[in-house]
Design a protein around this motif. Sequence first.
Motif, PDB file in Angstrom:
ATOM      1  N   GLU A   5     -46.685  47.729 -17.416  1.00  0.00           N
ATOM      2  CA  GLU A   5     -45.560  47.054 -18.049  1.00  0.00           C
ATOM      3  C   GLU A   5     -44.778  46.319 -16.972  1.00  0.00           C
ATOM      4  O   GLU A   5     -44.140  46.946 -16.124  1.00  0.00           O
ATOM      5  N   THR A   6     -44.839  44.997 -17.000  1.00  0.00           N
ATOM      6  CA  THR A   6     -44.280  44.218 -15.889  1.00  0.00           C
ATOM      7  C   THR A   6     -43.168  43.259 -16.303  1.00  0.00           C
ATOM      8  O   THR A   6     -42.564  42.625 -15.439  1.00  0.00           O
ATOM      9  N   TYR A   7     -42.893  43.129 -17.599  1.00  0.00           N
ATOM     10  CA  TYR A   7     -41.903  42.141 -18.029  1.00  0.00           C
ATOM     11  C   TYR A   7     -40.496  42.547 -17.634  1.00  0.00           C
ATOM     12  O   TYR A   7     -40.072  43.692 -17.839  1.00  0.00           O
ATOM     13  N   ALA A   8     -39.751  41.602 -17.059  1.00  0.00           N
ATOM     14  CA  ALA A   8     -38.340  41.818 -16.731  1.00  0.00           C
ATOM     15  C   ALA A   8     -37.558  40.598 -17.201  1.00  0.00           C
ATOM     16  O   ALA A   8     -37.895  39.465 -16.846  1.00  0.00           O
ATOM     17  N   TYR A  39     -34.567  45.049  -5.187  1.00  0.00           N
ATOM     18  CA  TYR A  39     -35.691  45.867  -5.649  1.00  0.00           C
ATOM     19  C   TYR A  39     -35.742  47.245  -4.973  1.00  0.00           C
ATOM     20  O   TYR A  39     -35.933  48.267  -5.652  1.00  0.00           O
ATOM     21  N   GLN A  79     -44.717  45.791 -11.141  1.00  0.00           N
ATOM     22  CA  GLN A  79     -43.666  46.201 -12.062  1.00  0.00           C
ATOM     23  C   GLN A  79     -42.301  46.301 -11.395  1.00  0.00           C
ATOM     24  O   GLN A  79     -41.344  46.810 -11.986  1.00  0.00           O
ATOM     25  N   ARG A  82     -39.256  44.835 -13.342  1.00  0.00           N
ATOM     26  CA  ARG A  82     -38.871  45.616 -14.511  1.00  0.00           C
ATOM     27  C   ARG A  82     -38.158  46.903 -14.101  1.00  0.00           C
ATOM     28  O   ARG A  82     -37.160  47.307 -14.721  1.00  0.00           O
ATOM     29  N   ASN A  85     -34.647  46.017 -13.059  1.00  0.00           N
ATOM     30  CA  ASN A  85     -33.815  45.684 -14.218  1.00  0.00           C
ATOM     31  C   ASN A  85     -33.409  46.941 -14.988  1.00  0.00           C
ATOM     32  O   ASN A  85     -32.241  47.087 -15.391  1.00  0.00           O
ATOM     33  N   SER A  86     -34.331  47.867 -15.187  1.00  0.00           N
ATOM     34  CA  SER A  86     -34.016  49.111 -15.905  1.00  0.00           C
ATOM     35  C   SER A  86     -32.974  49.925 -15.145  1.00  0.00           C
ATOM     36  O   SER A  86     -32.053  50.500 -15.745  1.00  0.00           O
ATOM     37  N   CYS A 105     -29.654  40.069 -20.759  1.00  0.00           N
ATOM     38  CA  CYS A 105     -29.026  39.992 -19.442  1.00  0.00           C
ATOM     39  C   CYS A 105     -27.577  39.519 -19.510  1.00  0.00           C
ATOM     40  O   CYS A 105     -27.029  39.017 -18.528  1.00  0.00           O
TER      41      CYS A 105
END
Length: 390
Positions: A5-8, A39, A79, A82, A85-86, A105
């Motif tokens: 799962e890589t979407y951000a 990151y 990832q 993502r 972001n989480s 966002c």
Amino acid sequence: MNYFETYAPVVTWFAIRLIIIMAILFTLSLRQIDFVQAYPQAPIETDMYMELPKGIETRHGSSKDHVLMLLSNLYGQKQAGRVWNSYLVEKLRSIGFQPSLIDECVFFRDDVIFIVYVDDGIFLGPNDQALTNVIREISAAGLDIEDQGHPADYVGVTITKHSNGCIEFTQRALIDAIINDVNIGDAYTKPVPAKATQQLHAFKDSLRFDECNFDFNYRSVVGKLNYLTQTSRSDLLFATHQVAKYSSDPRKEHGDAIVYIVRYLKKTRHLGLKFRPNESKGFECYCDADFAGNWNKEFAQNDPSTAKSRSGWVIFYARCPIIWASKLQSQVALSTTEAEYIAMSMALRDVIPIMELMTEFRERNFKVICTQPQVYCKVFEDNSGALELA
């Protein structure tokens, strides 16, 4: 947690422009922050290992026998965006911010709005002191941030506040990079971004781009032009879309068209997008379409898209542009009425989420220009048949 799962998400540009316009209209304060080394601030979500970089030795042996175990989220992981972001959303929630239901966002807390594009954030609030207090809270929550003051350079866009109160978006650094990439030297500049007498087609009988004497990477330049058109130079939109359309198999004519755009950019590198809000104007959308405007019988066999019509629209808030587009329609229209109706449909797909975001602002007690009891948008269209259908 899932490695695949890589979407951000990142904040939309219409939300960024809305925030800027609201600050001017209602005399609110803006503040920009940067998350330092974003990151690695986020803890790693699962055990991960990497090969020893070249030149690194350990007392345990060579890189053939050992690997490194990651202790933090690292740039380059699929990832990583993502995970960051989480982690950021979790921290923001812990100090009372709630994400928007429309734009992931955009965050709200009392009388403060926060938007974030990866690791660059902008606050909108009633005054500087209120924003200073919020920034201190975020820092106390364990995030390493840098307070950069009033927005000046946000994701590659220079933001200038003029003495008359208007705010301008410019991207001279990106324009200079494009000019250097194409290497046009002392070539004459152009007053417009494309030839009015030429429509681009597939040109299957022409020389391929890589067989010509062009000294630049076609797709790289198109990518930079695309970003430029989406952020501060809407005047390049049609010309850029024309050359982007043929990125998979560019020909000599397409390379010439890029050079033409860049010669125009060289003449107009100082231009940008100015926001001078007019409170008497509300939320408006202007849309239009040509009817098979790119049709060419000679090229139709090799390029069927010449039969498609083009939609164009621009959406204003307080007489300031917040989003614009110029796109080929996905199906072939059989009449001017059909082409114009499709254009309205495409434009309203942008209008509706913006209306919903503005409604959310209003429900959270932020000032917006609207007619009671709801936010609405005027749509301007010049085809009576399409208006009757609508």
